[in-house]
Design an enzyme around this catalytic site. Structure first.
Site, mmCIF file in Angstrom:
data_model
loop_
_atom_site.group_PDB
_atom_site.id
_atom_site.type_symbol
_atom_site.label_atom_id
_atom_site.label_comp_id
_atom_site.label_asym_id
_atom_site.label_seq_id
_atom_site.Cartn_x
_atom_site.Cartn_y
_atom_site.Cartn_z
ATOM 1 N N LYS A 13 0.842 -1.197 0.000
ATOM 2 C CA LYS A 13 0.000 0.000 0.000
ATOM 3 C C LYS A 13 0.878 1.249 0.000
ATOM 4 O O LYS A 13 1.952 1.244 0.600
ATOM 5 C CB LYS A 13 -0.857 0.026 1.271
ATOM 6 C CG LYS A 13 -2.006 -0.954 1.316
ATOM 7 C CD LYS A 13 -2.793 -0.772 2.613
ATOM 8 C CE LYS A 13 -3.920 -1.799 2.748
ATOM 9 N NZ LYS A 13 -4.962 -1.662 1.728
ATOM 10 N N ARG A 54 -10.148 -11.527 2.612
ATOM 11 C CA ARG A 54 -11.060 -12.559 2.098
ATOM 12 C C ARG A 54 -10.397 -13.926 2.097
ATOM 13 O O ARG A 54 -11.062 -14.951 2.196
ATOM 14 C CB ARG A 54 -11.554 -12.155 0.696
ATOM 15 C CG ARG A 54 -10.476 -12.091 -0.346
ATOM 16 C CD ARG A 54 -10.921 -11.360 -1.606
ATOM 17 N NE ARG A 54 -11.027 -9.903 -1.408
ATOM 18 C CZ ARG A 54 -11.382 -9.046 -2.360
ATOM 19 N NH1 ARG A 54 -11.674 -9.492 -3.570
ATOM 20 N NH2 ARG A 54 -11.442 -7.754 -2.110
HETATM 21 N N1 BES Z 1 -7.954 -3.792 4.694
HETATM 22 C C1 BES Z 1 -8.151 -3.463 3.325
HETATM 23 C C2 BES Z 1 -9.469 -2.759 3.081
HETATM 24 C C3 BES Z 1 -9.600 -1.353 3.568
HETATM 25 C C4 BES Z 1 -8.804 -0.350 3.071
HETATM 26 C C5 BES Z 1 -10.583 -1.045 4.462
HETATM 27 C C6 BES Z 1 -8.969 0.931 3.503
HETATM 28 C C7 BES Z 1 -10.761 0.215 4.878
HETATM 29 C C8 BES Z 1 -9.934 1.234 4.395
HETATM 30 C C9 BES Z 1 -8.162 -4.713 2.475
HETATM 31 O O1 BES Z 1 -7.344 -5.736 2.900
HETATM 32 C C10 BES Z 1 -7.698 -4.297 1.118
HETATM 33 O O2 BES Z 1 -6.578 -3.887 1.009
HETATM 34 N N2 BES Z 1 -8.571 -4.406 0.114
HETATM 35 C C11 BES Z 1 -8.243 -4.014 -1.216
HETATM 36 C C12 BES Z 1 -8.763 -5.077 -2.139
HETATM 37 C C13 BES Z 1 -8.262 -4.958 -3.540
HETATM 38 C C14 BES Z 1 -6.770 -5.210 -3.596
HETATM 39 C C15 BES Z 1 -8.992 -5.963 -4.400
HETATM 40 C C16 BES Z 1 -8.903 -2.669 -1.493
HETATM 41 O O3 BES Z 1 -10.017 -2.435 -1.022
HETATM 42 O O4 BES Z 1 -8.282 -1.855 -2.154
HETATM 43 MN MN MN Z 2 -5.364 -5.515 2.184
#
Ligand code: BES
Ligand code: MN
Ligand code: ZN
Length: 459
Positions: free
Chosen positions: A239, A313
């Site tokens: 990230k 997930r």
């Molecule tokens: N923990 C994050 C989701 C998240 C991000 C929740 C910011 C609240 C605020 C999750 O693990 C994630 O990174 N999801 C990705 C999925 C994508 C790579 C398909 C997302 O939401 O960008």
């Molecule tokens: Mn994530």
């Protein structure tokens, strides 16, 4: 948690009068001439959220006037009274008249008394409330204590809230209520929980599958699963720093599942409760799982890694598969799964998913009456094929950027087959800026509404 509610019958309490545009003139008329003069001199006009503290002749506090919205106002905050603990000096108070919903106002008062004091002294005046007539103070305390637990767990930074500390919190809770506790750790996960192992193995803090059961085995089985990502760097699909900043909250699903379990056990609901928390840190290291790796999940479905940042997930999939094996009557999972959920509905309104129409109606109704907002989104069947992979059964992150929260729910649905009914909530778990009854930081979401649902069904 300090006891917010004062239940001693002889407690002398300072009255709080709720005033709105509609009743302000009448309230003003009932004041002593001095108080009326003081209200006018202060320019107080009973605007929502404004507070007027009126002195008695002897210099003590005679009463408090607090502004709220009119009954007919377009938007009304049932948690308005949650601002009071931050405005009032130490003392014991009571509601002199009924705000729109006295029960929710009292709950908000308790929720608004929360302070996170683990790392510095917070000098916060001790403000107590005599519970309004006809309101079950024990039930409100149960809800407030659960919210405090969830917030404390989420607010604790990742260096002090890794998979092991999350396990300790779960074990403490299980022990307090005599639940049967077990935990599988580290390499022992590889065989039967390959996805939890894959996500968690790059961290020096080994992954876990936390598992506890409580209640009469003959009662209906309700199983809760919570995403326990103690920190989400994104893994090798790292990230950016702005996206990583508050990822200590990525165990918000686990925190809320523990809060929910605490309410259920404390209220002795007639269910056989099982709680599963896959706890991991999504870290970066030479042995981290990689984009396009393929793992065979516990259920036997092979999963191609489209993105290592779609880790929640993955760990939920193995835990849901385990939960599903004993065919629970109700299977519920909570997790901070997608940024897309927040894009669609914002941080304060988590989407929920289920194919059980009765359950959906009950959840929507209770989310409203408990002021624990939730909004139904569809398990849209036509998008299910987006999960197709060219080399495995499914991918964890299809390349398109559409409907991210729905796609995640559809992914999880692949791992639920035998549960009579399944509810999935994509929570945010965090209040970005303080609102009445909702201090900035970790937040209890969905747990109160679901607790009410369970107590309606299994009290
Ligand atoms: N923990 C994050 C989701 C998240 C991000 C929740 C910011 C609240 C605020 C999750 O693990 C994630 O990174 N999801 C990705 C999925 C994508 C790579 C398909 C997302 O939401 O960008
Ligand atoms: Mn994530
Ligand atoms: Zn995550």
């Amino acid at each position: 948690m300090p006891p917010v509610f004062e239940t001693a019958p002889d407690a002398k309490a300072i009255p709080i009068t709720f005033a709105s545009k509609a009743n302000w003139e009448a309230v003003k008329k009932a004041l002593s001439p001095e108080s009326r003069q003081f209200a006018e001199a202060s320019g107080f006009a009973a605007k929502p959220g404004k507070c007027l503290i009126l002195p008695a002749a002897d210099g003590t506090i005679a009463q408090v006037i607090f502004g709220i919205e009119d009954d007919g106002a377009k938007s009304r905050d049932p948690f308005r009274a949650g601002a009071l603990p931050g405005l009032l000096p130490a003392g014991t108070y009571r509601f002199a008249n009924a705000p729109h919903d006295a029960r929710l106002a009292a709950l908000a008062f308790a929720l608004g008394s929360y302070r996170f004091g683990r790392y510095r002294k917070v000098d916060h005046p001790e403000v107590r409330l005599v519970p309004p007539e006809g309101v079950d103070a024990a039930e409100l305390t149960r809800m407030a204590e659960a919210a405090y637990l969830a917030r404390d767990l989420i607010n604790t930074p990742s260096n002090d809230m890794g998979p092991m500390e999350l396990e300790t919190a779960a074990r403490d809770l299980a022990q307090r209520f005599g639940a049967k506790f077990s935990c599988i750790e580290g390499h022992d996960l590889k065989q039967n929980f390959p996805l939890i192992h894959a996500v968690g193995m790059a961290s020096t803090r080994p992954p876990r599958l936390i598992d506890f059961s409580w209640g009469d085995p003959a009662h209906p089985k309700v199983t809760l699963v919570g995403k326990g990502v103690c920190f989400d760097t994104g893994g090798l699909d790292l990230k950016p720093s702005s996206g990583m900043l508050i990822m200590k909250k990525d165990m918000g699903g686990a925190a809320n599942v523990l809060a929910l379990a605490q309410m259920v056990m404390d209220a002795k609901l007639k269910i056989r409760l099982r709680v599963l928390v896959p706890a991991v840190e999504n870290a970066v290291a030479g042995n981290a799982f990689r984009p396009l790796d393929i793992f065979k999940s516990r259920k036997g479905i092979t999963v191609e890694i489209g993105n290592t940042d779609a880790e929640g997930r993955l760990i939920l999939a193995d835990a849901l598969a385990l939960a599903d094996e004993e065919k629970p009557e109700l299977l519920i999972d909570l997790g901070t799964l997608t940024g897309a959920a927040r894009t669609a509905l914002g941080p304060d309104l988590p989407p929920f998913y289920t194919n059980d129409e009765t359950l959906a109606a009950d959840v929507a109704r209770l989310a409203k009456t408990e002021h624990d907002p939730l909004w139904r989104m569809p398990l849209w069947p036509a998008y299910d094929s987006w999960l197709d992979s060219k080399v495995a059964n499914i991918t964890n992150a299809p390349s398109g950027a559409f409907a991210g929260s729905i796609v995640c729910a559809l992914f999880l649905q692949r791992f639920v087959e035998s549960a009579k009914s399944w509810l999935h909530v994509d929570i945010y778990g965090w209040t970005p800026s303080a609102k009445p009854g909702r201090p900035e930081g970790g937040e209890c979401q969905a747990a109160r509404a679901i607790y009410k649902l369970l107590s309606e069904r299994y009290a």
